[in-house]
Design an enzyme around this catalytic site. Sequence first.
Site, PDB file in Angstrom:
ATOM      1  N   ARG A 105     -14.369 -13.608   1.527  1.00 23.71           N
ATOM      2  CA  ARG A 105     -13.983 -15.006   1.398  1.00 23.71           C
ATOM      3  C   ARG A 105     -15.161 -15.885   1.814  1.00 23.71           C
ATOM      4  O   ARG A 105     -15.912 -15.515   2.701  1.00 23.71           O
ATOM      5  CB  ARG A 105     -12.781 -15.294   2.320  1.00 23.71           C
ATOM      6  N   LYS A 107      -2.565 -11.270  10.353  1.00 22.78           N
ATOM      7  CA  LYS A 107      -1.285 -11.837   9.890  1.00 22.78           C
ATOM      8  C   LYS A 107      -0.987 -11.403   8.447  1.00 22.78           C
ATOM      9  O   LYS A 107       0.126 -11.027   8.123  1.00 22.78           O
ATOM     10  CB  LYS A 107      -1.309 -13.375   9.969  1.00 22.78           C
ATOM     11  N   ARG A 139     -14.063  -8.441   6.685  1.00 18.88           N
ATOM     12  CA  ARG A 139     -12.959  -8.467   5.711  1.00 18.88           C
ATOM     13  C   ARG A 139     -13.448  -8.443   4.259  1.00 18.88           C
ATOM     14  O   ARG A 139     -14.363  -9.163   3.892  1.00 18.88           O
ATOM     15  CB  ARG A 139     -12.114  -9.723   5.939  1.00 18.88           C
ATOM     16  N   ARG A 181     -13.107 -22.078  12.903  1.00 21.66           N
ATOM     17  CA  ARG A 181     -11.677 -21.837  12.646  1.00 21.66           C
ATOM     18  C   ARG A 181     -10.967 -21.468  13.946  1.00 21.66           C
ATOM     19  O   ARG A 181      -9.827 -21.857  14.174  1.00 21.66           O
ATOM     20  CB  ARG A 181     -11.511 -20.720  11.606  1.00 21.66           C
ATOM     21  N   ARG A 231       0.533 -24.829  11.193  1.00 21.13           N
ATOM     22  CA  ARG A 231      -0.760 -24.771  11.878  1.00 21.13           C
ATOM     23  C   ARG A 231      -0.901 -25.851  12.949  1.00 21.13           C
ATOM     24  O   ARG A 231      -1.897 -25.893  13.647  1.00 21.13           O
ATOM     25  CB  ARG A 231      -1.899 -25.015  10.888  1.00 21.13           C
TER      26      ARG A 231
HETATM   27  P1  AMP Z   1      -6.000 -18.627   6.138  1.00 18.32           P
HETATM   28  O1  AMP Z   1      -6.027 -17.935   4.818  1.00 18.32           O
HETATM   29  O2  AMP Z   1      -4.622 -18.722   6.704  1.00 18.32           O
HETATM   30  O3  AMP Z   1      -7.006 -18.048   7.099  1.00 18.32           O
HETATM   31  O4  AMP Z   1      -6.454 -20.135   5.868  1.00 18.32           O
HETATM   32  C1  AMP Z   1      -7.739 -20.449   5.403  1.00 18.32           C
HETATM   33  C2  AMP Z   1      -8.004 -21.927   5.553  1.00 18.32           C
HETATM   34  O5  AMP Z   1      -7.060 -22.671   4.747  1.00 18.32           O
HETATM   35  C3  AMP Z   1      -7.845 -22.498   6.957  1.00 18.32           C
HETATM   36  O6  AMP Z   1      -9.008 -22.333   7.748  1.00 18.32           O
HETATM   37  C4  AMP Z   1      -7.547 -23.974   6.658  1.00 18.32           C
HETATM   38  O7  AMP Z   1      -8.720 -24.683   6.311  1.00 18.32           O
HETATM   39  C5  AMP Z   1      -6.680 -23.887   5.406  1.00 18.32           C
HETATM   40  N1  AMP Z   1      -5.247 -23.758   5.743  1.00 18.32           N
HETATM   41  C6  AMP Z   1      -4.432 -22.664   5.591  1.00 18.32           C
HETATM   42  N2  AMP Z   1      -3.190 -22.921   5.991  1.00 18.32           N
HETATM   43  C7  AMP Z   1      -3.176 -24.201   6.429  1.00 18.32           C
HETATM   44  C8  AMP Z   1      -2.186 -25.053   7.003  1.00 18.32           C
HETATM   45  N3  AMP Z   1      -0.919 -24.635   7.196  1.00 18.32           N
HETATM   46  N4  AMP Z   1      -2.553 -26.318   7.331  1.00 18.32           N
HETATM   47  C9  AMP Z   1      -3.804 -26.780   7.130  1.00 18.32           C
HETATM   48  N5  AMP Z   1      -4.803 -26.026   6.625  1.00 18.32           N
HETATM   49  C10 AMP Z   1      -4.498 -24.750   6.260  1.00 18.32           C
END
Ligand code: AMP
Length: 215
Positions: free
Chosen positions: A158, A13, A127, A169, A88
């Site tokens: 990360r 994404k 990554r 996740r 989400r």
């Molecule tokens: P991402 O960078 O999108 O993979 O997000 C990393 C982590 O941030 C996720 O596994 C969640 O713990 C948290 N996170 C990101 N976006 C959201 C969201 N819209 N709602 C809740 N938690 C989020």
Amino acid sequence: MNIIIFGPPGAGKGTQSDKIVSKYQLFKISTGDLLRKEIKNVTLLGKKIEEIVNSGTLVSDNIINDLIEKIVSDNKYKNQIIFDGYPRNVQQAKNLNTLLKKHGQKIDLVINLEVSLDLIIKRITGRLVCSKCGNTFNEFFNPPSNLTCCKGGTLKRRNDDNVETAKKRYETYENLTKPLLEYYSKLGLLKNVSGENKIEEIAAKIADFINLIQG
Ligand code: AMP
């Protein structure tokens, strides 16, 4: 035009939204990036968020909704947003809908990147992110030349990009996020794109859909 780029963790994404941003002059709003910024600031809230992110579950809707309201209410971003990693869950999607309506906007397109779990694990564990500019590489699929990116940046993993958290996740995605596919499909906004092809091929397919709604 406001777009959502949707898919499981590691679907690509971020990579694809960066491409869309430069091609169509949009602003990428990644809630994951916003949360990592908060974590970097080592505030009390940041520490709480860090624990949740590292456990592979979702940060509370209140925190996320506050972050998003600041963006949607800001005229600078009006009708020029690509949401990456948001919404989400159904609650967040409903909240986004209400907020957009309040500010005279809507979602025009939802791109769903489809990727198998095996590939997701490789994408996540391979990554590497540049600490300076945020550019993303993958040691299996898109390796950086000379293991560097821009001057002064180092390539890092990360904290939540390990096999154990990646699986959690994915489980969170299956249980809470995936139901949104039906939600957006019913609204007639959903377009599926295979996220397993080459980066440029995926980008071309997404561009086709965007060009269609742009007319
Ligand atoms: P991402 O960078 O999108 O993979 O997000 C990393 C982590 O941030 C996720 O596994 C969640 O713990 C948290 N996170 C990101 N976006 C959201 C969201 N819209 N709602 C809740 N938690 C989020």
